[in-house]
Design a protein around this motif. Structure first.
Motif, PDB file in Angstrom:
ATOM      1  N   ILE A  11       0.883  -1.174   0.000  1.00 52.75           N
ATOM      2  CA  ILE A  11       0.000   0.000   0.000  1.00 52.75           C
ATOM      3  C   ILE A  11       0.914   1.216   0.000  1.00 52.75           C
ATOM      4  N   ILE A  18       6.127   3.598   1.028  1.00 53.49           N
ATOM      5  CA  ILE A  18       5.554   2.499   1.819  1.00 53.49           C
ATOM      6  C   ILE A  18       5.692   2.748   3.316  1.00 53.49           C
ATOM      7  N   ALA A  19       6.548   3.690   3.703  1.00 51.61           N
ATOM      8  CA  ALA A  19       6.784   3.965   5.131  1.00 51.61           C
ATOM      9  C   ALA A  19       7.264   5.403   5.266  1.00 51.61           C
ATOM     10  N   GLY A  23      10.992   4.878   8.890  1.00 55.33           N
ATOM     11  CA  GLY A  23      10.855   3.463   8.551  1.00 55.33           C
ATOM     12  C   GLY A  23       9.604   2.815   9.122  1.00 55.33           C
ATOM     13  N   ARG A  24       8.698   3.647   9.654  1.00 60.19           N
ATOM     14  CA  ARG A  24       7.448   3.102  10.211  1.00 60.19           C
ATOM     15  C   ARG A  24       6.296   3.306   9.232  1.00 60.19           C
ATOM     16  N   THR A  25       5.300   2.414   9.309  1.00 57.28           N
ATOM     17  CA  THR A  25       4.121   2.597   8.474  1.00 57.28           C
ATOM     18  C   THR A  25       3.247   3.669   9.118  1.00 57.28           C
ATOM     19  N   GLY A  51      11.388  -8.847   4.672  1.00 60.96           N
ATOM     20  CA  GLY A  51      12.637  -8.384   5.268  1.00 60.96           C
ATOM     21  C   GLY A  51      12.616  -8.552   6.780  1.00 60.96           C
ATOM     22  N   LEU A  53      13.226  -6.491   9.215  1.00 61.35           N
ATOM     23  CA  LEU A  53      12.572  -5.437  10.003  1.00 61.35           C
ATOM     24  C   LEU A  53      11.057  -5.616   9.985  1.00 61.35           C
ATOM     25  N   GLY A  54      10.509  -5.907   8.813  1.00 62.63           N
ATOM     26  CA  GLY A  54       9.070  -6.148   8.710  1.00 62.63           C
ATOM     27  C   GLY A  54       8.662  -7.371   9.526  1.00 62.63           C
ATOM     28  N   SER A  70      17.777 -11.919   5.517  1.00 61.41           N
ATOM     29  CA  SER A  70      18.725 -11.307   6.456  1.00 61.41           C
ATOM     30  C   SER A  70      20.149 -11.680   6.076  1.00 61.41           C
ATOM     31  N   SER A  72      22.247 -12.149   8.180  1.00 64.74           N
ATOM     32  CA  SER A  72      22.718 -13.028   9.255  1.00 64.74           C
ATOM     33  C   SER A  72      22.556 -14.502   8.913  1.00 64.74           C
ATOM     34  N   PRO A  87      20.103 -13.955   0.282  1.00 63.06           N
ATOM     35  CA  PRO A  87      20.227 -14.130  -1.177  1.00 63.06           C
ATOM     36  C   PRO A  87      21.653 -13.969  -1.697  1.00 63.06           C
ATOM     37  N   ARG A 112      11.384  -2.332   1.035  1.00 62.72           N
ATOM     38  CA  ARG A 112      11.884  -1.859  -0.255  1.00 62.72           C
ATOM     39  C   ARG A 112      12.963  -2.751  -0.856  1.00 62.72           C
ATOM     40  N   GLN A 113      13.957  -3.142  -0.064  1.00 64.28           N
ATOM     41  CA  GLN A 113      15.035  -3.975  -0.633  1.00 64.28           C
ATOM     42  C   GLN A 113      14.480  -5.289  -1.153  1.00 64.28           C
TER      43      GLN A 113
HETATM   44  N1  NAP Z   1       3.198   0.085   2.920  1.00 66.08           N
HETATM   45  C1  NAP Z   1       3.560  -1.168   2.677  1.00 66.08           C
HETATM   46  O1  NAP Z   1       2.939  -1.861   1.885  1.00 66.08           O
HETATM   47  C2  NAP Z   1       4.766  -1.725   3.356  1.00 66.08           C
HETATM   48  C3  NAP Z   1       5.336  -2.881   2.862  1.00 66.08           C
HETATM   49  C4  NAP Z   1       6.472  -3.375   3.502  1.00 66.08           C
HETATM   50  C5  NAP Z   1       6.990  -2.746   4.617  1.00 66.08           C
HETATM   51  N2  NAP Z   1       6.399  -1.624   5.070  1.00 66.08           N
HETATM   52  C6  NAP Z   1       6.948  -0.940   6.229  1.00 66.08           C
HETATM   53  O2  NAP Z   1       8.272  -0.577   5.934  1.00 66.08           O
HETATM   54  C7  NAP Z   1       9.066  -0.728   7.096  1.00 66.08           C
HETATM   55  C8  NAP Z   1      10.145  -1.808   6.908  1.00 66.08           C
HETATM   56  O3  NAP Z   1      10.625  -1.838   5.620  1.00 66.08           O
HETATM   57  P1  NAP Z   1      12.173  -1.684   5.333  1.00 66.08           P
HETATM   58  O4  NAP Z   1      12.311  -1.594   3.854  1.00 66.08           O
HETATM   59  O5  NAP Z   1      12.726  -0.599   6.184  1.00 66.08           O
HETATM   60  O6  NAP Z   1      12.803  -3.043   5.929  1.00 66.08           O
HETATM   61  P2  NAP Z   1      12.579  -4.616   5.637  1.00 66.08           P
HETATM   62  O7  NAP Z   1      12.667  -4.919   4.185  1.00 66.08           O
HETATM   63  O8  NAP Z   1      11.393  -5.116   6.360  1.00 66.08           O
HETATM   64  O9  NAP Z   1      13.881  -5.209   6.359  1.00 66.08           O
HETATM   65  C9  NAP Z   1      15.153  -4.829   5.933  1.00 66.08           C
HETATM   66  C10 NAP Z   1      16.106  -5.910   6.376  1.00 66.08           C
HETATM   67  O10 NAP Z   1      15.833  -7.105   5.640  1.00 66.08           O
HETATM   68  C11 NAP Z   1      17.047  -7.759   5.326  1.00 66.08           C
HETATM   69  N3  NAP Z   1      17.194  -7.772   3.869  1.00 66.08           N
HETATM   70  C12 NAP Z   1      16.417  -7.132   2.953  1.00 66.08           C
HETATM   71  N4  NAP Z   1      16.878  -7.385   1.713  1.00 66.08           N
HETATM   72  C13 NAP Z   1      17.951  -8.193   1.850  1.00 66.08           C
HETATM   73  C14 NAP Z   1      18.852  -8.802   0.939  1.00 66.08           C
HETATM   74  N5  NAP Z   1      18.738  -8.627  -0.399  1.00 66.08           N
HETATM   75  N6  NAP Z   1      19.845  -9.551   1.433  1.00 66.08           N
HETATM   76  C15 NAP Z   1      19.985  -9.760   2.776  1.00 66.08           C
HETATM   77  N7  NAP Z   1      19.146  -9.221   3.688  1.00 66.08           N
HETATM   78  C16 NAP Z   1      18.160  -8.449   3.230  1.00 66.08           C
HETATM   79  C17 NAP Z   1      18.147  -6.997   6.028  1.00 66.08           C
HETATM   80  O11 NAP Z   1      18.236  -7.584   7.323  1.00 66.08           O
HETATM   81  P3  NAP Z   1      19.634  -7.705   8.157  1.00 66.08           P
HETATM   82  O12 NAP Z   1      19.841  -6.330   8.718  1.00 66.08           O
HETATM   83  O13 NAP Z   1      19.337  -8.747   9.187  1.00 66.08           O
HETATM   84  O14 NAP Z   1      20.685  -8.097   7.184  1.00 66.08           O
HETATM   85  C18 NAP Z   1      17.564  -5.595   6.111  1.00 66.08           C
HETATM   86  O15 NAP Z   1      18.122  -4.832   7.148  1.00 66.08           O
HETATM   87  C19 NAP Z   1       8.132  -1.158   8.193  1.00 66.08           C
HETATM   88  O16 NAP Z   1       7.619  -0.041   8.828  1.00 66.08           O
HETATM   89  C20 NAP Z   1       7.057  -1.845   7.431  1.00 66.08           C
HETATM   90  O17 NAP Z   1       5.864  -1.934   8.153  1.00 66.08           O
HETATM   91  C21 NAP Z   1       5.299  -1.085   4.465  1.00 66.08           C
END
Ligand code: NAP
Length: 182
Positions: A11, A18-19, A23-25, A51, A53-54, A70, A72, A87, A112-113
């Motif tokens: 969304i 997305i956030a 980094g919060r929704t 991911g 964090l999610g 992750s 890790s 990955p 996002r990643q």
């Molecule tokens: N609006 C929406 O639809 C939506 C969708 C998704 C998320 N969100 C919000 O966005 C926020 C979180 O999103 P975010 O993008 O900050 O974090 P995220 O994708 O949830 O987590 C990021 C973590 O995932 C791991 N990661 C991601 N890609 C990787 C890769 N290619 N290889 C290895 N590890 C990988 C890493 O963990 P390590 O640090 O352990 O390596 C990285 O620190 C939250 O608030 C969530 O609720 C909203």
């Protein structure tokens, strides 16, 4: 390998966030109708790929099968709360063969990643919900390319997806859904 179908879910605001900047929704991206749609879609899926964090931010009361990205992880390993995947150490094809040896449906809810990574792996569908009229300044973009001025639609088109009709999930705001498919 048996067929694996990959579905992305997000969304976003009008400016494709997305956030928020922290980094919060934000509350403006929370909607009951979208949440109900998303939960029903997760119920149809065999694994949720997200991911770290999610994963940490969203409890898993239904004990759905999760695959958590992750750095890790040593490749792919089963921990108490799901499969942990890195990955950079193991390809998607090898990882998903461990998790879904007979194939199945994969749900990808970000962040996002993770959304970026699956642009390369290939979405079969992307369920894009938009909170219309909402702007999230300085937030996290759906895709990295949105930070370079490309719209979510431009990015999805570039990977060969085509939009279905706009469906209104909630009339008041409005909140709308477009499913992009191969
Ligand atoms: N609006 C929406 O639809 C939506 C969708 C998704 C998320 N969100 C919000 O966005 C926020 C979180 O999103 P975010 O993008 O900050 O974090 P995220 O994708 O949830 O987590 C990021 C973590 O995932 C791991 N990661 C991601 N890609 C990787 C890769 N290619 N290889 C290895 N590890 C990988 C890493 O963990 P390590 O640090 O352990 O390596 C990285 O620190 C939250 O608030 C969530 O609720 C909203």
């Amino acid at each position: 390998m048996s067929r694996v179908e990959i579905h992305g879910y997000a969304i976003v605001s009008d400016n494709d966030r997305i956030a928020d900047a922290a980094g919060r929704t934000p509350d403006v991206l929370r909607n009951d109708a979208d949440w109900a749609y998303f939960q029903a879609e997760l119920n149809r899926s065999d694994v949720t790929v997200l991911g770290r964090l999610g994963h940490e931010a969203n409890p898993n009361p239904r004990n759905r099968v999760r695959m958590i990205l992750s750095s890790s992880s040593q490749g792919i390993e089963m921990r108490g709360d799901g499969w942990w995947w890195n990955p950079e150490r193991l390809s998607w094809e090898e990882a998903i063969r461990r998790v879904l040896p007979h194939g199945g449906r994969v749900a990808v809810p970000g962040g996002r990643q993770v959304f970026d990574l699956f642009l390369g792996i290939g979405y079969d569908a992307f369920h894009l919900t938009r909170a219309e009229g909402v702007t999230v300044p300085d937030g996290i973009a759906l895709f990295s390319e949105c930070d370079e001025g490309k719209s979510a639609e431009t990015v999805l088109s570039a990977v060969g997806l085509k939009p279905g009709p706009r469906q209104v999930l909630a009339a008041a705001a409005p909140v709308s859904l477009v499913i992009w498919q191969r």
